[in-house]
Scaffold this active site. Sequence first.
Site, PDB file in Angstrom:
ATOM      1  N   ARG A 220      67.625  75.121  25.909  1.00 43.57           N
ATOM      2  CA  ARG A 220      68.421  76.331  26.073  1.00 43.57           C
ATOM      3  C   ARG A 220      68.798  76.868  24.700  1.00 43.57           C
ATOM      4  NH1 ARG A 220      66.482  77.052  30.210  1.00 43.57           N
ATOM      5  NH2 ARG A 220      67.402  77.311  32.254  1.00 43.57           N
ATOM      6  N   HIS A 272      60.068  81.986  26.404  1.00 43.03           N
ATOM      7  CA  HIS A 272      60.564  81.137  27.501  1.00 43.03           C
ATOM      8  C   HIS A 272      59.448  80.845  28.520  1.00 43.03           C
ATOM      9  CE1 HIS A 272      64.509  79.793  29.520  1.00 43.03           C
ATOM     10  NE2 HIS A 272      63.504  79.139  30.076  1.00 43.03           N
TER      11      HIS A 272
HETATM   12  P1  NDP Z   1      68.376  67.288  33.733  1.00 38.18           P
HETATM   13  O1  NDP Z   1      69.604  67.935  34.236  1.00 38.18           O
HETATM   14  O2  NDP Z   1      67.520  66.515  34.670  1.00 38.18           O
HETATM   15  O3  NDP Z   1      68.762  66.267  32.541  1.00 38.18           O
HETATM   16  C1  NDP Z   1      69.657  66.596  31.538  1.00 38.18           C
HETATM   17  C2  NDP Z   1      69.666  65.479  30.511  1.00 38.18           C
HETATM   18  O4  NDP Z   1      70.561  65.846  29.467  1.00 38.18           O
HETATM   19  C3  NDP Z   1      70.154  64.138  31.075  1.00 38.18           C
HETATM   20  O5  NDP Z   1      69.439  63.083  30.501  1.00 38.18           O
HETATM   21  C4  NDP Z   1      71.612  64.099  30.614  1.00 38.18           C
HETATM   22  O6  NDP Z   1      72.134  62.793  30.432  1.00 38.18           O
HETATM   23  C5  NDP Z   1      71.503  64.787  29.272  1.00 38.18           C
HETATM   24  N1  NDP Z   1      72.802  65.338  28.885  1.00 38.18           N
HETATM   25  C6  NDP Z   1      73.513  66.316  29.477  1.00 38.18           C
HETATM   26  N2  NDP Z   1      74.665  66.521  28.808  1.00 38.18           N
HETATM   27  C7  NDP Z   1      74.668  65.651  27.776  1.00 38.18           C
HETATM   28  C8  NDP Z   1      75.592  65.363  26.748  1.00 38.18           C
HETATM   29  N3  NDP Z   1      76.739  66.028  26.643  1.00 38.18           N
HETATM   30  N4  NDP Z   1      75.263  64.426  25.856  1.00 38.18           N
HETATM   31  C9  NDP Z   1      74.107  63.732  25.952  1.00 38.18           C
HETATM   32  N5  NDP Z   1      73.178  63.952  26.918  1.00 38.18           N
HETATM   33  C10 NDP Z   1      73.481  64.898  27.813  1.00 38.18           C
HETATM   34  O7  NDP Z   1      67.550  68.417  32.981  1.00 38.18           O
HETATM   35  P2  NDP Z   1      65.951  68.650  32.974  1.00 38.18           P
HETATM   36  O8  NDP Z   1      65.319  67.472  32.361  1.00 38.18           O
HETATM   37  O9  NDP Z   1      65.521  69.071  34.330  1.00 38.18           O
HETATM   38  O10 NDP Z   1      65.842  69.930  32.031  1.00 38.18           O
HETATM   39  C11 NDP Z   1      66.074  69.822  30.635  1.00 38.18           C
HETATM   40  C12 NDP Z   1      66.240  71.189  30.001  1.00 38.18           C
HETATM   41  O11 NDP Z   1      65.019  71.916  30.031  1.00 38.18           O
HETATM   42  C13 NDP Z   1      67.273  72.106  30.683  1.00 38.18           C
HETATM   43  O12 NDP Z   1      68.044  72.760  29.692  1.00 38.18           O
HETATM   44  C14 NDP Z   1      66.434  73.142  31.351  1.00 38.18           C
HETATM   45  O13 NDP Z   1      67.140  74.322  31.513  1.00 38.18           O
HETATM   46  C15 NDP Z   1      65.290  73.265  30.356  1.00 38.18           C
HETATM   47  N6  NDP Z   1      64.086  73.878  30.911  1.00 38.18           N
HETATM   48  C16 NDP Z   1      63.415  74.824  30.176  1.00 38.18           C
HETATM   49  C17 NDP Z   1      62.258  75.389  30.653  1.00 38.18           C
HETATM   50  C18 NDP Z   1      61.459  76.350  29.830  1.00 38.18           C
HETATM   51  O14 NDP Z   1      60.470  76.903  30.324  1.00 38.18           O
HETATM   52  N7  NDP Z   1      61.824  76.579  28.582  1.00 38.18           N
HETATM   53  C19 NDP Z   1      61.738  75.053  31.992  1.00 38.18           C
HETATM   54  C20 NDP Z   1      62.471  73.990  32.650  1.00 38.18           C
HETATM   55  C21 NDP Z   1      63.619  73.446  32.133  1.00 38.18           C
HETATM   56  P3  NDP Z   1      72.299  61.765  31.667  1.00 38.18           P
HETATM   57  O15 NDP Z   1      70.874  61.381  32.040  1.00 38.18           O
HETATM   58  O16 NDP Z   1      73.062  60.650  31.103  1.00 38.18           O
HETATM   59  O17 NDP Z   1      72.974  62.531  32.759  1.00 38.18           O
END
Ligand code: NDP
Length: 308
Positions: A220, A272
């Site tokens: 993001r 994106h």
């Molecule tokens: P998930 O919600 O499945 O996973 C999020 C991860 O981030 C988890 O491992 C979580 O930790 C970790 N996390 C969240 N907050 C924190 C924090 N404060 N400190 C440390 N770790 C943190 O996300 P996805 O894997 O599905 O997606 C990842 C990103 O990719 C998202 O931002 C999504 O919007 C983006 N995206 C972009 C696309 C593009 O085309 N550019 C397409 C698809 C997705 P924990 O496991 O411990 O909960």
Amino acid sequence: MRILVHIDDAPMWRDALKSRLPQAEVFTSDDGVDDIDYLAVWKPPASLLERHANARGIVNLGAGVDALLNNPGLPKGMPIVKLRDAGMGEFMADYVRYGVLHFQRDFDRYLRQERNAQWKEVPLVAKRDWAVGILGLGAIGKHVAQALASDGFPVHGWSRSPKEIEGVTCHHGDDGLNTLLTRVRTLVTLLPDTAATRHIINAETLAALPEGATLINPGRGTLIDEAALLEALGDTENEGRLRGALLDAFPEEPLPADNPLWAHPRVRITPHMAAPTPVEEAADQVAETLRAWEAGETVETVDPQSGY
Ligand code: NDP
């Protein structure tokens, strides 16, 4: 069950869901219907959410829920289920692979040399010496981490909760982040946009990276403090601490034409496109979610507190 779909190409999604849930009635927002049980949406207008405030739940037709959680029309307490991987992990792994190879195999340098008709081979850094850090080990981040590890790169990952992933050195918490930053040549940000992750890439975190590190952000745009990034990249003539960046997500999209990142010689920009949602795989997951939801089974909902 009555399902309302709102997304670009809604008729295609409607048909994909209808074929998987023959008992359901599936509409698009153009049909103007009420008494909907579930919404399957991507970036809906606030008025649509307000109109269907009595629905039982929302399926977000993407992995990122930041836009939906910030939608002023979102009814308080409405349960949300988001897509988890659903084929996006593999698209994302390819995007990140491309980015890592771009820097590790010096395509960034060769591109600049090519523009000056310069023929000069750069010494190659081996994969085993090119550690990659992945911030975010969720459905997509974990897939990417494992893909790069199986390609032969040392991979470090960071998440909120402790994890064990084969082939990946996992870190968590503030100390874990600091350790990871000092070790990686390419940093990949795959975190959600939340209050805790906003500007996580800032002057301090960028300074913790080794000299000549590179950044890939398909997560993001809000993860990055843009002023600090530009400072770390250096100016047109002089390379800064950060060798280059590949960016796919921005706080304002489309990225405005006058944004200095467009003109920066060591920044690559994509619109994106890193991991579009594949309709067929996503429809399988949405249909299964709605079937389970309707049957009263537990479905994994988004935690509005943590914001993802
Ligand atoms: P998930 O919600 O499945 O996973 C999020 C991860 O981030 C988890 O491992 C979580 O930790 C970790 N996390 C969240 N907050 C924190 C924090 N404060 N400190 C440390 N770790 C943190 O996300 P996805 O894997 O599905 O997606 C990842 C990103 O990719 C998202 O931002 C999504 O919007 C983006 N995206 C972009 C696309 C593009 O085309 N550019 C397409 C698809 C997705 P924990 O496991 O411990 O909960």
